[in-house]
Design a protein around this motif. Structure first.
Motif, PDB file in Angstrom:
ATOM      1  N   ASP A   1       0.811  -1.220   0.000  1.00  0.00           N
ATOM      2  CA  ASP A   1       0.000   0.000   0.000  1.00  0.00           C
ATOM      3  C   ASP A   1       0.844   1.269   0.000  1.00  0.00           C
ATOM      4  OD1 ASP A   1       0.946  -0.180   2.599  1.00  0.00           O
ATOM      5  OD2 ASP A   1      -1.028  -0.197   3.549  1.00  0.00           O
TER       6      ASP A   1
ATOM      7  N   THR B   1      -0.449   6.204  -7.004  1.00  0.00           N
ATOM      8  CA  THR B   1      -0.433   5.452  -5.758  1.00  0.00           C
ATOM      9  C   THR B   1      -0.842   4.000  -5.976  1.00  0.00           C
ATOM     10  OG1 THR B   1      -2.747   5.940  -5.244  1.00  0.00           O
ATOM     11  CG2 THR B   1      -1.070   7.554  -4.526  1.00  0.00           C
TER      12      THR B   1
ATOM     13  N   GLN C   1      -3.305   2.535  -4.509  1.00  0.00           N
ATOM     14  CA  GLN C   1      -4.763   2.485  -4.636  1.00  0.00           C
ATOM     15  C   GLN C   1      -5.204   2.841  -6.047  1.00  0.00           C
ATOM     16  OE1 GLN C   1      -6.997   1.287  -2.594  1.00  0.00           O
ATOM     17  NE2 GLN C   1      -8.625   1.718  -4.064  1.00  0.00           N
ATOM     18  N   GLU C   2      -4.587   3.864  -6.622  1.00  0.00           N
ATOM     19  CA  GLU C   2      -4.922   4.233  -7.991  1.00  0.00           C
ATOM     20  C   GLU C   2      -4.524   3.113  -8.950  1.00  0.00           C
ATOM     21  OE1 GLU C   2      -4.538   8.165 -10.888  1.00  0.00           O
ATOM     22  OE2 GLU C   2      -3.173   7.944  -9.187  1.00  0.00           O
TER      23      GLU C   2
ATOM     24  N   TYR D   1      -4.502   0.002  -8.296  1.00  0.00           N
ATOM     25  CA  TYR D   1      -5.511  -1.044  -8.153  1.00  0.00           C
ATOM     26  C   TYR D   1      -6.772  -0.690  -8.934  1.00  0.00           C
ATOM     27  CZ  TYR D   1      -8.917  -4.180  -6.013  1.00  0.00           C
ATOM     28  OH  TYR D   1      -9.907  -5.114  -5.817  1.00  0.00           O
ATOM     29  N   GLU D   2      -7.190   0.549  -8.824  1.00  0.00           N
ATOM     30  CA  GLU D   2      -8.408   0.978  -9.511  1.00  0.00           C
ATOM     31  C   GLU D   2      -8.243   0.903 -11.033  1.00  0.00           C
ATOM     32  OE1 GLU D   2      -8.984   4.857  -7.898  1.00  0.00           O
ATOM     33  OE2 GLU D   2      -9.677   4.115  -5.949  1.00  0.00           O
TER      34      GLU D   2
ATOM     35  N   VAL E   1      -3.683  -5.184  -3.391  1.00  0.00           N
ATOM     36  CA  VAL E   1      -2.934  -4.233  -2.575  1.00  0.00           C
ATOM     37  C   VAL E   1      -3.028  -4.676  -1.124  1.00  0.00           C
ATOM     38  CG1 VAL E   1      -2.733  -1.843  -1.791  1.00  0.00           C
ATOM     39  CG2 VAL E   1      -3.315  -2.328  -4.181  1.00  0.00           C
TER      40      VAL E   1
END
Length: 263
Positions: free
Chosen positions: A129, A172, A174-175, A177-178, A185
């Protein structure tokens, strides 16, 4: 093999570790040669049924080309230094993407330039992460290499790929992953364990079927539906003739968990 790349095989899993944490796992010539040798060994060894690509340290997976060494090599001529694409990056990425077995990348920190390319060349990416991704190339007046112009548009689409290549910036975990760059993650402290869990599950799976899946997906990207259906027929015949298919069917009938042999 240089000590900047560690190589270990255990129970069908080859673990390749970039080991220059003090340099954020930047790629000098010795490291690129060692990585090429390790990846080619892992992907061609029949005893290896899955590959885990990871890196030492907490800050970086790989920041790409070692620019300190790069400056010195540029003084000898740009043609010499740019030969690294053909000599090192291309063979590494080709071996990872064409490997007849699954490749998992454990991205522990910054993945930039060729480091991003190597992560994209894997089939599955487990990402801390705290990690981030950056194409970097245009930032030093270079074009994409390490397969990024092929892999990135296929993962996130050509529009987003063009954005990240023309206007390099860090994205990032998270981005990532999206957008589909990261498959999973996890907290940084759990990365190695989770990545090994995924890789070992694949190492104990139906290797012939996995190889066929990789080949089918790659083929389908650049061929018509009709051609892809023919390829699926060819590959299904191969998978259906494998010992693992027979084991899977028998295990299903017996209501047991299959124990695959990888052949």
């Amino acid at each position: 093999m240089a000590d900047t790349v560690l190589y270990e095989v255990s129970d069908g899993l080859a673990t390749i570790t970039l080991n220059r944490p003090e340099a954020m796992n930047a790629l000098d010539v010795a490291t690129k040669v060692a990585l090429r040798e390790a990846v080619q060994s892992a992907t061609t060894d029949d005893a290896v049924r899955a590959v885990l690509l990871t890196a030492a340290g907490e800050r970086a997976f790989c920041v790409g080309q070692d620019l300190k060494e790069h400056i010195g090599l540029l003084a000898e001529g740009s043609a010499k230094v740019m030969s690294t694409v053909k000599e090192h990056y291309n063979p590494i990425v080709r071996a990872l993407t064409e490997a007849p077995k699954p490749v998992v990348a454990a991205v522990n920190g910054v993945a930039a330039g060729a480091g991003f390319g190597f992560a994209l060349a894997a089939d599955f990416r487990v990402v801390a992460d705290t990690a981030s991704f950056n194409t970097s190339f245009a930032g030093v007046a270079l074009t994409a290499d390490s397969g990024v112009s092929w892999t990135l548009p296929r993962v996130i689409g050509p529009g987003r790929a063009a954005d990240l290549l023309l206007f390099p910036r860090s994205i990032t975990a998270q981005e990532a992953y999206e957008w589909g760059i990261a498959n999973r993650v996890v907290p940084a402290g759990a990365l190695r364990g989770e990545a090994e869990k995924v890789a070992r599950a694949l190492a104990s799976g139906p290797t012939v079927a996995y190889a066929a899946i990789k080949e089918a997906v790659a083929f389908g990207f650049s061929h018509s539906l009709s051609e892809t259906l023919e390829k699926e027929d060819e590959l299904q015949a191969r998978a259906g003739a494998s010992e693992d298919h027979g084991i899977a069917v028998q295990a299903f009938v017996n209501k047991e968990k299959p124990k695959y042999l990888g052949r």
